[in-house]
Design a protein around this motif. Structure first.
Motif, PDB file in Angstrom:
ATOM      1  N   ARG A 430       0.933  -1.262  -0.130  1.00 28.02           N
ATOM      2  CA  ARG A 430      -0.031  -0.118  -0.011  1.00 28.02           C
ATOM      3  C   ARG A 430       0.823   1.200  -0.061  1.00 28.02           C
ATOM      4  O   ARG A 430       0.419   2.355   0.001  1.00 28.02           O
ATOM      5  N   ARG A 432       2.476   4.431  -0.999  1.00 30.51           N
ATOM      6  CA  ARG A 432       2.251   5.590  -2.177  1.00 30.51           C
ATOM      7  C   ARG A 432       3.473   6.419  -2.280  1.00 30.51           C
ATOM      8  O   ARG A 432       3.819   6.808  -3.188  1.00 30.51           O
ATOM      9  N   SER A 454       1.435   0.165  -5.461  1.00 34.38           N
ATOM     10  CA  SER A 454       0.646   1.390  -5.070  1.00 34.38           C
ATOM     11  C   SER A 454       1.404   2.391  -4.922  1.00 34.38           C
ATOM     12  O   SER A 454       0.818   3.434  -4.995  1.00 34.38           O
ATOM     13  N   GLN A 456       3.510   5.679  -5.937  1.00 34.23           N
ATOM     14  CA  GLN A 456       3.075   6.663  -6.840  1.00 34.23           C
ATOM     15  C   GLN A 456       4.386   7.944  -7.044  1.00 34.23           C
ATOM     16  O   GLN A 456       4.356   8.487  -8.119  1.00 34.23           O
ATOM     17  N   SER A 479       2.152   1.982 -11.414  1.00 29.38           N
ATOM     18  CA  SER A 479       1.475   3.158 -10.509  1.00 29.38           C
ATOM     19  C   SER A 479       2.063   4.096 -10.467  1.00 29.38           C
ATOM     20  O   SER A 479       1.438   5.093 -10.072  1.00 29.38           O
TER      21      SER A 479
END
Length: 750
Positions: A430, A432, A454, A456, A479
């Motif tokens: 998870r 980011r 995930s 980013q 991602s």
């Protein structure tokens, strides 16, 4: 001056700031049309009274700031009853001295008004008792208003009956007038009803006076800022305080607190303390102890704070904190901050084992050297982990995040990392945001980031990255939206050609791709990575030499063709038209600034004279839709016997005129005709004429006509010009005698 309807049409305007305007006149309709205005700032506008301020129709107004003006009266005008949404009124730094019951008559009729009122820096002397009785306010601020404690005491007593959410008293750091302070000053607070109390910047605050805060027993929030308090002996033990702030109060030792009702305790910037003392606060949920230089000999468990309900703990910017407990009894903690404090014994065991509810952990710059791989065991709910400015054994990031499956933000900047374990991030699905900046990474090894489905944002700036292998670049998460590789040591050499090409192809992904600079080789140093050309890695020296030579020759040819394009067009036209019959007797070259003379003198006398001559004029004879240069050559030169050049200062300064003149010279050479007739319209200064060397030489070597606006001068001018134009004109014997007589008549009339 602001006149009526000055803001007409601004029905959607929400904020209007007039600060610093020396307003002398405000029309009654000055603010009409502002049907959506919510904030009006009229600071330092020479306003002397609220009565004359035409804002009674602004029903949407929420904030009115008229600070730093000349207002003497505190009387609220009647129009305030039309401002039901007013939430904040700033009257600070005016000239208000006395407040009377009549002044607040309007407020007595507005019981639902949720108003915050700031009267700071007004020289208050007197508040009439009962003035504020039964009035409800959200907030009242009185700072640096009183020149003595006696006046302050009288004014506080005048607030009797006031119902208020928050009361702020005190002075400003640079506006202190009270030299002493005693407990009697605050006795009048017992006649007020309020929830929150803040007092700030009283230097001579009484110490050890147990009755000082007796009137604050029922307050839920109390804030003491920059007071010489030194200790908390004056605080009542049976109060119902839920929120206590002690900021920069010069404590000599950490206060011993026993308050059953307290839920939030903020103790900040009290540099005089050094050692933490256990608290007894059974209902405490929020504890902020940052910037106190405190040291903790044993941290942390519920016995330190006397509570098992703590959710927020901030121990940042303190001294040495020795970890000898794994937060036993503090399982409800959600926020924990140790940044810029020095942590000891953090590697000895799983310190955070009990904190299964923790969401935020900051151990940045805590002098922590991570050796124990189980340091973060137990943090199953953690979402943000900041550990910048620390270090790892062998400068290698190991697999220490195994249980942090809910982590979203991870900061590992300035940790002196040289390598990242292939399994370092395998349990962070998870995540980011990952900050790896300001480390010592030598290559962009993307394999460790492959499990971050995930991810980013990845920041790898300020490292020593030289390149990344082509096969490794495929492992970046799909991602990923932003990748920062700026401030690295990129080697722009052919061996790294695939990586350099990848940088060009991924400009949208890379943050500041234009700022990515080469450091090697020397001839590419400080050059943008994007400027690297792959072609240079595939051509040998011979191919490069031939290519350069070919490009050079082609460039020269293109330049020559471009430079002499119109001359070539003229040569082609001469071959095409040969010596066929001309359409015009003369093509006239002149500046548009001299067009009046051409129309009224030249055209009239030559085309309407005897014999008549047909002139080619650009404004009349050029074909529409054809390029100007093409018209000049095809219509002007090719179809004319001669060329008339009207020389003037405007002619010399016109690029088009000089262009036409240069083409005329080529035309005269190619056609072998003495066909250029110069007319000097005005006397020219030699300095101006010398700017065009060829024209200057031609006028010196050739006979030219000079225009003189006199009877004799005009007669001679037209006779000479017609004679020049007749030279080479096809001879028509019929009617010659008649033409000669008409020519004489026309000359005489002229």
């Amino acid at each position: 001056v602001i006149e009526d309807d000055a803001y007409r049409g601004l029905s959607h305007l929400s904020t209007l700031i007039l600060t610093g305007n020396p307003i002398q006149s405000l029309a009654l309709g000055a603010f009409s049309g502002l049907s959506s205005l919510q904030k009006l700032v009229a600071v330092e506008t020479n306003l002397a009274s609220l009565e004359d301020f035409p804002i009674g129709h602004l029903k949407t107004l929420k904030e009115l700031n008229v600070a730093h003006n000349l207002i003497h009266s505190f009387q609220f005008p009647e129009y305030f009853s039309n401002l039901p949404n007013l939430e904040h009124l700033d009257l600070s730094n005016n000239k208000i001295q006395n407040i009377y019951h009549e002044d607040l008559k309007v407020l007595h009729h507005m019981p639902l008004l949720n108003l915050s009122l700031d009267l700071s820096l007004n020289p208050l002397d007197f508040i009439e008792p009962g003035t504020f009785k039964e009035i409800k306010l959200n907030e009242l601020t009185l700072r640096s208003n009183f020149n003595s404690t006696h006046v302050m005491k009288i004014c506080i007593q005048g607030l009797a009956g006031l119902k208020i959410n928050r009361l702020v008293l005190g002075e400003f750091k640079n506006e202190r007038t009270l030299k002493s302070f005693d407990r009697s000053v605050l006795e009048g607070l017992c006649n007020l009803t309020f929830e929150q109390f803040r007092i700030a910047y009283f230097s001579e605050f009484p110490r050890g006076d147990t009755g000082l805060f007796n009137c604050l027993v029922n307050v839920s929030v109390i804030s003491l800022l920059s007071l010489d308090l030194h200790s908390l002996e004056a605080l009542p033990k049976d109060g119902r305080w839920q929120h206590l702030e002690l900021i920069n109060c010069h404590f000599k030792q950490f206060p011993t607190l026993k308050l059953n009702s307290l839920k939030k305790f903020v103790f900040i910037d009290n540099k005089g303390t050094s050692t933490f003392t256990d608290l007894e606060l059974p209902n405490l949920q929020f504890l902020d102890l940052k910037r106190n230089r405190l040291s903790f000999t044993g941290c942390c468990s519920h016995t330190n704070f006397g509570t098992i309900k703590l959710k927020h703990l901030d121990l940042s910017f303190n001294d040495v904190i020795t970890m000898n407990s794994n937060f036993l009894g503090l399982e409800q903690l959600e926020h924990l901050d140790f940044q810029h404090s020095s942590l000891k014994q953090v590697n000895d065991f799983s310190v955070f084992l009990s904190l299964r509810n923790l969401r935020y952990l900051d151990i940045s710059y805590t002098n922590t050297r991570v050796v124990f791989h189980g340091i973060f065991v137990g943090l199953v709910s953690l979402q943000t982990l900041k550990m910048a400015g620390n270090s790892f054994q062998n400068n290698l990031l190991p697999d220490i995040f195994t249980e942090l499956t809910n982590l979203i933000i991870l900061d590992l900047s300035k940790c002196q990392l040289e390598q990242v374990s292939q399994m370092a991030f395998h349990s962070l699905p998870r995540l980011r945001v990952l900050n790896m900046s300001h480390n010592k990474l030598l290559s962009l090894d993307t394999l460790p980031y492959k499990p971050l489905h995930s991810l980013q944002i990845l920041d790898c700036s300020f490292n020593r990255i030289m390149e990344s292998k082509e096969q490794e670049l495929q492992h970046l998460p799909r991602s990923l939206a932003l990748l920062n590789l700026t401030q690295n040591d990129f080697a722009c050499v052919c061996e790294h050609q695939s990586f350099l090409q990848w940088v060009k192809d991924q400009r949208q992904l890379l943050v500041g791709a234009e700022q990515m600079m080469c450091t090697q080789p020397l001839d590419m140093q400080d050059m943008p990575v994007l400027s690297f050309r792959n072609a240079t890695c595939q051509m040998n020296k011979m191919i490069v030499s031939v290519s350069v030579l070919t490009i050079l020759l082609v460039s020269v040819a293109v330049v020559l063709v471009y430079k002499f394009y119109f001359h070539l067009m003229l040569l082609a036209g001469c071959k095409k038209y040969g010596r066929g019959e001309s359409t015009y007797d003369a093509f006239v070259i002149y500046s548009s600034q001299d067009e009046d003379w051409v129309r009224n003198e030249l055209v009239k006398n030559l085309e309407e004279g005897v014999p008549p001559f047909q002139l080619c004029l650009h404004y009349r004879d050029f074909i529409p839709g054809v390029a100007i240069a093409a018209n000049i050559i095809q219509e002007g030169f090719h179809k004319s016997r001669k060329v008339i050049v009207v020389v003037s200062p405007h002619f010399i300064q016109s690029r088009w005129c000089i262009f036409e003149y240069e083409i005329a010279q080529t035309w005269q050479f190619l056609s072998s005709r003495a066909g250029i007739i110069f007319i000097v319209l005005q006397k020219l200064e030699k300095s101006l004429l010398r700017q065009k060397v060829e024209l200057y030489r031609l006028l010196n070597r050739n006979t030219y006509l000079e225009w003189e606006d006199s009877v004799l001068g005009r007669h001679i001018f037209w006779r000479r010009l017609r004679k020049a134009l007749l030279d080479g004109k096809p001879w028509r014997p019929e009617g010659t005698a008649d033409a000669d007589s008409r020519q004489q008549e026309a000359t005489d009339s002229t």
